[in-house]
Design an enzyme around this catalytic site. Structure first.
Site, PDB file in Angstrom:
ATOM      1  N   GLU A 263     -12.549 -62.928 -16.343  1.00 14.85           N
ATOM      2  CA  GLU A 263     -11.794 -63.585 -17.669  1.00 14.85           C
ATOM      3  C   GLU A 263     -10.571 -64.081 -17.276  1.00 14.85           C
ATOM      4  O   GLU A 263      -9.634 -63.080 -17.114  1.00 14.85           O
ATOM      5  CB  GLU A 263     -11.973 -62.229 -18.590  1.00 14.85           C
ATOM      6  CG  GLU A 263     -13.159 -61.508 -18.894  1.00 14.85           C
ATOM      7  CD  GLU A 263     -13.630 -62.497 -20.093  1.00 14.85           C
ATOM      8  OE1 GLU A 263     -13.159 -63.521 -20.691  1.00 14.85           O
ATOM      9  OE2 GLU A 263     -15.079 -62.441 -20.350  1.00 14.85           O
ATOM     10  N   CYS A 297      -4.499 -64.241 -23.986  1.00 14.67           N
ATOM     11  CA  CYS A 297      -5.122 -65.267 -23.285  1.00 14.67           C
ATOM     12  C   CYS A 297      -5.777 -66.109 -24.402  1.00 14.67           C
ATOM     13  O   CYS A 297      -5.901 -67.400 -23.910  1.00 14.67           O
ATOM     14  CB  CYS A 297      -6.170 -64.843 -22.622  1.00 14.67           C
ATOM     15  SG  CYS A 297      -7.047 -63.777 -23.336  1.00 14.67           S
ATOM     16  N   GLU A 394       0.228 -71.977 -19.455  1.00 21.53           N
ATOM     17  CA  GLU A 394      -0.064 -71.035 -20.355  1.00 21.53           C
ATOM     18  C   GLU A 394       1.248 -70.209 -20.668  1.00 21.53           C
ATOM     19  O   GLU A 394       1.883 -69.897 -20.193  1.00 21.53           O
ATOM     20  CB  GLU A 394      -1.015 -69.863 -19.864  1.00 21.53           C
ATOM     21  CG  GLU A 394      -1.597 -68.902 -20.674  1.00 21.53           C
ATOM     22  CD  GLU A 394      -2.570 -68.188 -19.999  1.00 21.53           C
ATOM     23  OE1 GLU A 394      -2.458 -68.041 -18.799  1.00 21.53           O
ATOM     24  OE2 GLU A 394      -3.447 -67.451 -20.694  1.00 21.53           O
TER      25      GLU A 394
HETATM   26  P1  NAP Z   1      -2.491 -61.141 -12.942  1.00 23.78           P
HETATM   27  O1  NAP Z   1      -1.111 -61.218 -12.154  1.00 23.78           O
HETATM   28  O2  NAP Z   1      -3.695 -61.990 -12.489  1.00 23.78           O
HETATM   29  O3  NAP Z   1      -2.774 -59.770 -12.816  1.00 23.78           O
HETATM   30  C1  NAP Z   1      -3.884 -58.883 -13.502  1.00 23.78           C
HETATM   31  C2  NAP Z   1      -4.236 -57.823 -12.570  1.00 23.78           C
HETATM   32  O4  NAP Z   1      -4.758 -58.328 -11.291  1.00 23.78           O
HETATM   33  C3  NAP Z   1      -3.207 -56.883 -12.389  1.00 23.78           C
HETATM   34  O5  NAP Z   1      -3.886 -55.478 -12.406  1.00 23.78           O
HETATM   35  C4  NAP Z   1      -2.761 -56.982 -11.202  1.00 23.78           C
HETATM   36  O6  NAP Z   1      -1.984 -55.848 -10.495  1.00 23.78           O
HETATM   37  C5  NAP Z   1      -4.125 -57.562 -10.353  1.00 23.78           C
HETATM   38  N1  NAP Z   1      -3.714 -58.130  -9.115  1.00 23.78           N
HETATM   39  C6  NAP Z   1      -2.296 -58.987  -8.851  1.00 23.78           C
HETATM   40  N2  NAP Z   1      -2.707 -59.725  -7.652  1.00 23.78           N
HETATM   41  C7  NAP Z   1      -3.867 -59.103  -7.085  1.00 23.78           C
HETATM   42  C8  NAP Z   1      -4.488 -59.146  -5.805  1.00 23.78           C
HETATM   43  N3  NAP Z   1      -4.187 -60.194  -5.080  1.00 23.78           N
HETATM   44  N4  NAP Z   1      -5.998 -58.882  -5.935  1.00 23.78           N
HETATM   45  C9  NAP Z   1      -6.432 -58.031  -6.618  1.00 23.78           C
HETATM   46  N5  NAP Z   1      -5.510 -57.874  -7.908  1.00 23.78           N
HETATM   47  C10 NAP Z   1      -4.653 -58.245  -8.010  1.00 23.78           C
HETATM   48  O7  NAP Z   1      -2.504 -61.557 -14.509  1.00 23.78           O
HETATM   49  P2  NAP Z   1      -1.277 -60.976 -15.469  1.00 23.78           P
HETATM   50  O8  NAP Z   1      -0.047 -61.577 -15.545  1.00 23.78           O
HETATM   51  O9  NAP Z   1      -1.178 -59.224 -15.477  1.00 23.78           O
HETATM   52  O10 NAP Z   1      -2.056 -61.203 -16.994  1.00 23.78           O
HETATM   53  C11 NAP Z   1      -1.759 -62.617 -17.642  1.00 23.78           C
HETATM   54  C12 NAP Z   1      -3.190 -63.257 -17.516  1.00 23.78           C
HETATM   55  O11 NAP Z   1      -3.987 -62.634 -17.660  1.00 23.78           O
HETATM   56  C13 NAP Z   1      -2.866 -64.631 -18.168  1.00 23.78           C
HETATM   57  O12 NAP Z   1      -3.287 -65.825 -17.313  1.00 23.78           O
HETATM   58  C14 NAP Z   1      -4.031 -64.435 -19.461  1.00 23.78           C
HETATM   59  O13 NAP Z   1      -4.682 -65.328 -19.746  1.00 23.78           O
HETATM   60  C15 NAP Z   1      -5.088 -63.762 -18.547  1.00 23.78           C
HETATM   61  N6  NAP Z   1      -5.929 -63.003 -19.535  1.00 23.78           N
HETATM   62  C16 NAP Z   1      -7.177 -63.541 -19.700  1.00 23.78           C
HETATM   63  C17 NAP Z   1      -8.001 -62.497 -20.601  1.00 23.78           C
HETATM   64  C18 NAP Z   1      -9.555 -63.069 -20.842  1.00 23.78           C
HETATM   65  O14 NAP Z   1     -10.055 -62.381 -21.496  1.00 23.78           O
HETATM   66  N7  NAP Z   1      -9.727 -64.325 -20.414  1.00 23.78           N
HETATM   67  C19 NAP Z   1      -7.249 -61.470 -21.493  1.00 23.78           C
HETATM   68  C20 NAP Z   1      -6.263 -61.013 -21.136  1.00 23.78           C
HETATM   69  C21 NAP Z   1      -5.120 -61.754 -20.125  1.00 23.78           C
HETATM   70  P3  NAP Z   1      -0.506 -55.894 -10.476  1.00 23.78           P
HETATM   71  O15 NAP Z   1      -0.190 -55.570 -11.983  1.00 23.78           O
HETATM   72  O16 NAP Z   1      -0.328 -54.747  -9.836  1.00 23.78           O
HETATM   73  O17 NAP Z   1       0.120 -57.064 -10.143  1.00 23.78           O
END
Ligand code: NAP
Length: 489
Positions: A263, A297, A394
């Site tokens: 997602e 998102c 975004e």
């Molecule tokens: P993110 O930076 O991708 O982080 C999401 C999760 O992934 C966090 O738990 C993060 O941990 C972890 N993570 C980071 N680097 C990683 C790696 N190399 N390997 C494994 N896990 C890793 O995203 P975010 O900034 O938290 O969230 C915002 C994004 O989520 C936006 O793009 C939004 O559109 C998307 N989103 C999508 C949906 C959907 O249903 N499509 C819903 C909500 C949000 P840490 O926190 O420790 O970095």
């Protein structure tokens, strides 16, 4: 902005679980390490939580694996009852969970109350789905035998969740995984681990056996999840977050051919045609933009408005945005909290500057307030070119970017012109146009004359770079099941 915590927040902070959740217990990390969780409204430390290491991750996989077969064999009615009890406990504690989310995420309490209800509802929905996992029996067309199709759990699953919906992104994965008979390890976002730890407590209280659910907060996301995925007993990764991290996980999962649900990011267009009810469109636009303070998102990221109604729409939306009250999310009367972090605020400010540099007009906001906290004001920009760089990213903040169009084809082409395809919205009173445009939009979810589309009973997910798989609805549970074909004579 100076804030003091309400009594209910002080009480919560004293009683929160802050250990790793492994084997049904709250335990310290093997190294004893911990990391801080920050209040985005004050930039002060709320508390610290245990910091999982690679060794903790391996311990969690071992524990999960040893619980997997018993849980898979547990009658679906029993699994269902535990999820249902968890739902009921969450409902009783709606206010507590809402306050907890506001403390670690910053957003206004009304938005957190909405998520507390939405998040709980996934547990109710999947409690109901648990007892309706049906197979099928058919006779081979050649008359050579019977085809029996059964559905089986996958085993150990990993969930990685983002900070923007710390409860619902958990229950939307945990609910179907457990209902289908899988065990799960959750790696919550490092900014918001408290809600997931509190949720694990609720599931234990509801009777979930030890080992079925583990929660690993960590400051080493890549290391911990990489170690989990490199164990071939782990059969699935379900991720919600950025497209960039989703791509890393897809590559890792390819090594052991693990199932994936992704997602990912969105860049939702919101179209308003000249035959729309403008007042209704403004209401829908405000809801689609400002749910969760713009940190969603599914948030409307680009408004495309027919040129003949653009001024009326922009004036009315600007009035609604101006009426928001910015402040610490837990302060009474606040309707817009801070953003999650300084980095996120810098990213939002950068997009606004980029729009202004390419000729946009500032109608509201655009200036970071002085003082502590990661605040960004409600902001409206119009006269933005529909293909300007600011429309490619975004925003994830309270910024409305408005462009105009003349024809339906032009609007649909602009709407479909990004690499994302999560949500899209449009307003029109012409039924033929509604059918045409809903079909033409390249998105996993389309809102027609409505600005809020999330629903536990609907399949949530995207196309193109917005992801793979669906969560919620009946589709949500299939993503946690393998089909087995048994050939009988
Ligand atoms: P993110 O930076 O991708 O982080 C999401 C999760 O992934 C966090 O738990 C993060 O941990 C972890 N993570 C980071 N680097 C990683 C790696 N190399 N390997 C494994 N896990 C890793 O995203 P975010 O900034 O938290 O969230 C915002 C994004 O989520 C936006 O793009 C939004 O559109 C998307 N989103 C999508 C949906 C959907 O249903 N499509 C819903 C909500 C949000 P840490 O926190 O420790 O970095």
């Amino acid at each position: 902005m100076n804030s003091t915590y309400p009594d209910s927040a002080e009480q919560l902070l004293r009683t929160l679980p802050t250990g790793l959740r492994i084997g049904g217990q709250s335990v310290p990390s093997i190294t004893g390490a911990a990391f801080d969780v920050t209040d985005p409204a004050t930039e002060r430390t709320l508390t610290s939580v245990a910091d999982a290491t690679v060794d903790d991750a391996l311990r969690a996989v071992e524990t999960a694996h040893s619980a997997a077969s018993v849980w898979a064999a547990t009658p679906t009615r029993e699994r269902s009852d535990i999820l249902r009890r968890s739902y009921e406990i969450l409902v009783e504690r709606t206010d507590e969970f809402a306050m907890l989310m506001t403390l670690e995420l910053g957003r206004a309490l009304p938005d957190s109350l909405a998520e507390a209800r939405y998040g709980a509802d996934f547990l109710r929905w999947f409690a109901e789905e648990a007892t309706r996992i049906n197979g099928r029996v058919t006779t081979s067309p050649g008359g050579t035998g019977q085809i029996v199709v059964a559905h089986e759990p996958l085993g150990v699953c990993l969930a990685i969740t983002p900070w923007n919906f710390p409860l619902a992104m958990g229950t939307r994965k945990i609910g179907p995984a457990l209902a289908a008979g899988n065990v799960m390890i959750v790696k919550p976002a490092s900014e918001t681990p408290l809600t997931m730890l509190a949720l694990a407590d609720v599931l234990t209280e509801a009777g979930l056996p030890a080992g079925v659910l583990s929660v690993l907060p960590t400051s080493n996301a890549g290391g911990v999840t990489g170690a989990i995925l490199s164990d071939s007993r782990v059969r699935k990764v379900s991720f919600t977050g950025s497209t960039r991290v989703g791509q890393i996980l897809l590559r890792q999962a390819a090594e052991r051919v693990q199932r994936t649900s992704m997602e990912l990011g969105g860049n939702a267009p919101f179209l308003v045609f000249d035959d729309a009810d403008v007042d209704a469109a403004v209401e829908g636009a405000f809801a689609a933009k400002m749910r969760n303070g713009g940190e969603a998102c599914t948030a409307a990221n680009r408004f495309l408005v027919h040129s003949t109604i653009a001024e009326e729409f922009t004036t009315k939306l600007t009035e609604k945005m101006a009426a928001l009250r910015l402040g610490a999310g837990y302060d009474a009367g606040v309707t817009l909290g801070p953003l999650i972090s300084a980095d996120q605020r810098a990213s939002v400010a950068g997009i606004v500057e980029s729009a202004l540099a390419s000729g946009a007009r500032l109608r509201l906001g655009g200036k970071i307030p002085d003082g502590e906290g990661f605040f960004y004001p409600p902001t409206v920009l119009d006269q933005v070119d529909a293909y300007a760089p600011a429309t490619r990213e975004e925003v994830f903040g309270p910024v409305a970017i408005i462009s105009t169009f003349q024809t339906e084809n032009e609007a649909v082409a602009a709407a479909n012109s990004t690499e994302y395809g999560l949500a899209a919205y449009f307003y029109s009173r012409d039924i033929d146009r509604c059918k045409r445009v809903a079909t033409a939009l390249r998105a996993g979810m389309v809102g027609v004359n409505r600005g809020i589309i999330s629903d536990v009973a609907a399949p949530f997910g995207g196309v193109k770079m917005s992801g793979i798989g669906r969560e919620g609805g009946s589709e949500g549970i299939s993503d946690y099941l393998d089909s087995k074909y048994i050939a009988l004579t």
